[in-house]
Design an enzyme around this catalytic site. Structure first.
Site, PDB file in Angstrom:
ATOM      1  N   GLY A   1      -0.912  -5.692  20.811  1.00  0.00           N
ATOM      2  CA  GLY A   1      -1.092  -4.129  20.518  1.00  0.00           C
ATOM      3  C   GLY A   1       0.245  -3.020  20.048  1.00  0.00           C
TER       4      GLY A   1
ATOM      5  N   LYS B   1       4.080 -19.288  20.362  1.00  0.00           N
ATOM      6  CA  LYS B   1       5.008 -18.651  21.639  1.00  0.00           C
ATOM      7  C   LYS B   1       5.588 -19.647  22.527  1.00  0.00           C
ATOM      8  CE  LYS B   1       2.315 -14.445  20.816  1.00  0.00           C
ATOM      9  NZ  LYS B   1       0.888 -13.751  21.228  1.00  0.00           N
TER      10      LYS B   1
ATOM     11  N   ARG C   1       0.909  -0.987   0.000  1.00  0.00           N
ATOM     12  CA  ARG C   1      -0.006   0.054   0.006  1.00  0.00           C
ATOM     13  C   ARG C   1       0.797   1.398   0.085  1.00  0.00           C
ATOM     14  NH1 ARG C   1      -2.303  -1.822   5.682  1.00  0.00           N
ATOM     15  NH2 ARG C   1      -0.149  -2.065   5.740  1.00  0.00           N
TER      16      ARG C   1
HETATM   17  N1  HSE Z   1      -2.809 -11.950  18.247  1.00  0.00           N
HETATM   18  C1  HSE Z   1      -1.684 -11.784  19.341  1.00  0.00           C
HETATM   19  C2  HSE Z   1      -2.341 -11.760  20.727  1.00  0.00           C
HETATM   20  C3  HSE Z   1      -0.922 -10.528  19.049  1.00  0.00           C
HETATM   21  O1  HSE Z   1      -3.566 -11.477  20.686  1.00  0.00           O
HETATM   22  O2  HSE Z   1      -1.756 -11.930  21.697  1.00  0.00           O
HETATM   23  C4  HSE Z   1       0.343 -10.739  19.654  1.00  0.00           C
HETATM   24  O3  HSE Z   1       1.197 -11.924  19.394  1.00  0.00           O
END
Ligand code: HSE
Length: 410
Positions: free
Chosen positions: A298, A200, A44
């Site tokens: 965020g 994670k 974009r």
């Molecule tokens: N979607 C992920 C969360 C963003 O809500 O933790 C950060 O990794």
């Protein structure tokens, strides 16, 4: 002056540009040099931005620019992020990424390429957003034998569960609000089905235990079928439901690794972590339990961690940082069914009295759990701790009783 490029100008990438601009003076002082965003890759265009002329749609403009020493990848997803990151490292540029999907799938390979080329590949923002966790785990806790890493690793689902528990919000409204606030993944099924938390815990387990753990080795359940009754049963057990990622090391050095909703007792250090907050608990033999808490999703919290990695790489342009783990070893992660578990079990039964006798015969003395408006002919109890496959065999042996729900107790 050090020139860098940012791949992607979405929530995180635009936050990185904003933080670098807003805090430029302090960042330069800490990095020992000023940092210039020379190029931003995005399909974009953003004509109204003061840095509109930095945008390009062609990755080669970055790859072939020798002035650019550091590439910041905030595109998300595996492709083309992996291809761009690998090409950047092979071209002699250090890389910072916030992309947990990339690190969970390709971290071992990219770390090895960085090592071979005397470059840095850092990804603090990939776990826990703005929470400092990878460096502390790797450096500050280095003296410990770590035997467990567990956490609330997804901000979207923690935010949603908090809204559902405290405000009675529906699953759909809570998800819509999380998306509006920029917490959710582009495809929110990655959040609610547990895949984001899985990536994670893979990164945490790889770092804590030294060998790459791939997402397909981690048993993963999400929150999509949790109900109001589950929340009430959790409260009746004296706990609260959270989506927990957990990796434990057993005595022979193997790992158990899983993501699932769990009932955390109220006094657990993770139980009081609400809204978009994430928390990671590390159990070490010397330090005991330590918990890292903060905003796990965020724009600016995530950018905060990305920019800290950029500063670190500017300070170490000619030296490698410590962060590293070995390649995957098949069989290192054990089948989760072998792990000891305690389950809250709810059964629909024809006759409560007969069910109670059977439960006693199969499990011995158990703690029965009830909620005020439980469905008719439902019995619930907490099983003793035993390997999950044994629990499953025992559950399958019940007659005249149908399993309604099983929830893991932490
Ligand atoms: N979607 C992920 C969360 C963003 O809500 O933790 C950060 O990794």
């Amino acid at each position: 002056m050090i020139s860098i490029a940012i791949l992607g100008h979405g929530v995180v990438g635009s936050g990185v540009a904003e933080v670098l601009d807003h805090n430029a003076k302090g960042i330069a002082a800490k990095a020992g040099d000023s940092i210039r965003v020379k190029r931003i890759l995005d399909l974009r265009s953003f004509p109204d931005l003061p840095y509109a002329d930095t945008f390009t749609t062609d990755f080669n403009d970055i790859l072939e620019d020798d002035e650019i020493r550091i590439v910041v990848e905030t595109m998300g997803g595996l492709h083309p992020a992996y291809d761009f990151v690998k090409a950047s490292l092979l071209a002699g540029k250090s890389v910072v990424t916030s992309n947990k999907e990339l690190v969970a799938a390709k971290g071992d390979e990219l770390l090895a390429i960085a090592k071979e080329n005397n470059l840095n590949f850092l990804f603090e923002a990939s776990v826990g957003g703005g929470i400092p966790i990878l460096r502390p785990l790797d450096q500050c806790l280095a003296a410990n034998e770590v035997f467990e890493v567990a956490g609330i690793l997804n901000g979207t689902t923690n935010f949603m569960l908090t809204k559902m528990i405290r405000e009675g919000m529906s699953f759909d409204s809570a998800l819509a609000l999380a998306q509006k606030l920029g917490y959710a993944e582009r495809d929110p099924s990655a959040d609610v089905e547990g895949h984001d938390a899985c990536r994670k815990i893979c990164i945490l387990a790889s770092l804590a235990f030294g060998k790459h753990v791939y997402p397909n080795e981690v048993h993963t359940e999400g929150i999509t079928d949790l109900t109001e009754e589950d929340v009430k049963y959790a409260a009746a057990c004296g706990g609260v439901i959270k989506l927990v990622g957990r990796a434990t090391r057993v005595e022979d050095g193997h790992l158990f690794c899983q993501v699932s909703p769990m009932i955390l007792p109220k006094d657990n250090l993770l139980a009081d972590v609400n809204d978009v907050f994430n928390a990671v608990m590390v159990r070490g033999d010397s330090v005991g339990d330590v918990v890292f808490v903060g905003r796990g999703a965020g724009k600016l919290p995530t950018a905060s961690a990305v920019v800290a990695d950029v500063i670190d790489e500017v300070k170490h342009l000619h030296a490698r940082k410590y962060l590293f783990w070995e390649g995957n070893e098949p069989g290192h992660v054990r089948d989760h069914r072998l792990a000891p578990a305690r389950l809250l079990l709810r059964f629909a039964c024809e006759e409560d009295a007969k069910a109670l006798v059977q439960i006693g015969q199969v499990f011995g003395d158990v703690r029965m759990i009830s909620i005020p408006d439980a469905p008719n002919n439902e019995v619930a109890f907490i099983s003793p701790s035993m390997p999950e496959y044994l629990l499953e065999e025992k559950i399958a042996s019940f007659t005249g009783m149908t399993l309604v729900r099983r929830l893991r107790m932490y």
